[in-house]
Design a protein around this motif. Structure first.
Motif, PDB file in Angstrom:
ATOM      1  N   ALA A 157      31.869  38.405  34.406  1.00 34.22           N
ATOM      2  CA  ALA A 157      31.324  39.484  35.226  1.00 34.22           C
ATOM      3  C   ALA A 157      30.716  40.555  34.326  1.00 34.22           C
ATOM      4  O   ALA A 157      29.660  41.110  34.641  1.00 34.22           O
ATOM      5  CB  ALA A 157      32.416  40.076  36.107  1.00 34.22           C
ATOM      6  N   SER A 175      34.812  39.801  39.528  1.00 32.31           N
ATOM      7  CA  SER A 175      35.005  38.360  39.580  1.00 32.31           C
ATOM      8  C   SER A 175      36.222  38.027  40.444  1.00 32.31           C
ATOM      9  O   SER A 175      37.236  38.713  40.390  1.00 32.31           O
ATOM     10  CB  SER A 175      35.214  37.883  38.147  1.00 32.31           C
ATOM     11  N   ILE A 189      31.321  35.436  41.310  1.00 32.99           N
ATOM     12  CA  ILE A 189      30.958  36.707  40.699  1.00 32.99           C
ATOM     13  C   ILE A 189      30.299  37.552  41.786  1.00 32.99           C
ATOM     14  O   ILE A 189      29.266  37.165  42.327  1.00 32.99           O
ATOM     15  CB  ILE A 189      29.943  36.480  39.556  1.00 32.99           C
TER      16      ILE A 189
END
Lengths: 205, 137
Positions: A157, A175, A189
């Protein structure tokens, strides 16, 4: 005797080749095919990073934030490298284009495959999701029960966040593990774009 | 048929034990530890009493009994993998090596595992069960 000389010759040959390969700085930036890193090497490094971080944080949120920071540092550098490698002199200006760029080009460069899906949230206009059915980053990681809510994809992320930030699409990226049938490790994500990005998008239209 | 898998750390402590077939007599957790410790000591003795001189023995590798066969594989770091199986099982060495592969992937690369401590890893359990199933339980 002759065998000995032959042996020493091969070893010196090997040495020069080795010496030539030592410097990372001198390596061709554009060379990707044979410059891949072993998954085990990455797994051990990432494992060490997690252990290091774990000793220095309090709580899961803190840990995820730290991992996100690590990813961010990778992402800013990676964006630079990948735009240079792509060489199409193109700058993505629409949200969908940059997300598609991450979904395909970035994922391919990082993991050798595309991400499995790119979706727009049905509830919120500013949220997008990129999912990976078998994230390589957490392939070997089993999170213990007492840390069950931890998601190691926070690192990923962070990378995505840096790429978006660097391309002038500031966003908050997190995430989450959302298992589906057959893919227990599926990671999503979640990208929440800043209001200004959506505003600009409207103006461009 | 494979009955159970044991993993013993280099100090002789039992760090993993799992039965793969129903109907085996259960021991108490303490007895499993004693069993592992005893095997560890016997293994150490057997590696010292090799009759061949100047050769370092790898110690006990197979123990055959009427009803079972016990195979041991010691890794370079001193961790021991034990498989207890049917006496006619054809290729336990291969299973041992593959169990070691799974261990190095899903245990050693897991950031939440402390070396030499008992193994609690979901993915390791999952993949080991898959391996045992693939070689016919």
């Amino acid at each position: 005797m002759s065998q000995n000389t032959r042996l020493s010759m091969t070893s010196s040959l090997h040495d020069t080749r080795y010496a030539r390969r030592t410097s990372v700085v001198e390596r061709n930036l554009n060379k990707t095919r044979s410059a891949e890193v072993g998954l085990s090497a990455f797994a051990f490094l990432f494992s060490e990073m997690l252990q290091y971080t774990q000793k220095r944080v309090q709580g899961i949120q803190d840990l995820e934030r730290k991992l996100n920071d690590f990813g961010y540092r990778v992402g800013t550098r990676f964006l630079e490298l990948i735009t240079w490698r792509e060489k199409n002199n193109r700058r993505e200006i629409s949200v969908l284009d940059i997300l598609y760029f991450i979904h395909t080009t970035v994922w391919k460069a990082l993991f050798g495959k595309q991400a499995d899906s790119l979706e727009k949230s049905t509830e919120n206009n500013d949220e997008y999701m990129i999912s990976d059915n078998e994230p390589i980053i957490s392939k070997f990681i089993s999170v213990p029960k007492d840390l069950a809510s931890l998601n190691c994809g926070a690192f990923l992320a962070g990378i995505v966040e840096a790429i978006l930030d660097g391309s002038q699409f500031p966003a908050r990226v997190t995430s989450h593990t959302l298992p589906i049938e057959g893919y227990p490790l599926r990671t999503t994500i979640l990208i929440k774009l800043d209001a200004e990005v959506l505003l600009r998008e409207e103006q461009i239209k | 048929m494979i009955f159970s898998v044991y993993i013993i750390n280099k100090a002789g402590g039992l760090i993993y034990q799992k039965d793969f077939n129903e109907g085996l007599a259960k021991l108490t957790s303490n007895e499993y530890l004693v069993l592992a410790g005893t095997f560890h000591s016997v293994h150490a003795i057997t590696s010292k009493i090799s009759p061949v001189r100047n050769v370092t023995s790898t110690g006990l590798e197979v123990l055959e009994a009427d009803t079972f066969k016990l195979c041991c594989y010691q890794t370079l770091t001193g961790t021991k993998f034990l498989i207890i199986a049917d006496p006619n099982h054809p290729n336990i060495d291969n299973v041992l090596h593959r169990a070691y592969d799974i261990y190095s992937d899903y245990v050693m690369k897991n950031p939440f595992y402390a070396p030499e401590m008992p193994i609690r890893s979901e993915l390791f359990d999952l993949n080991l069960a898959k391996l045992i199933k693939s070689v016919g339980g």
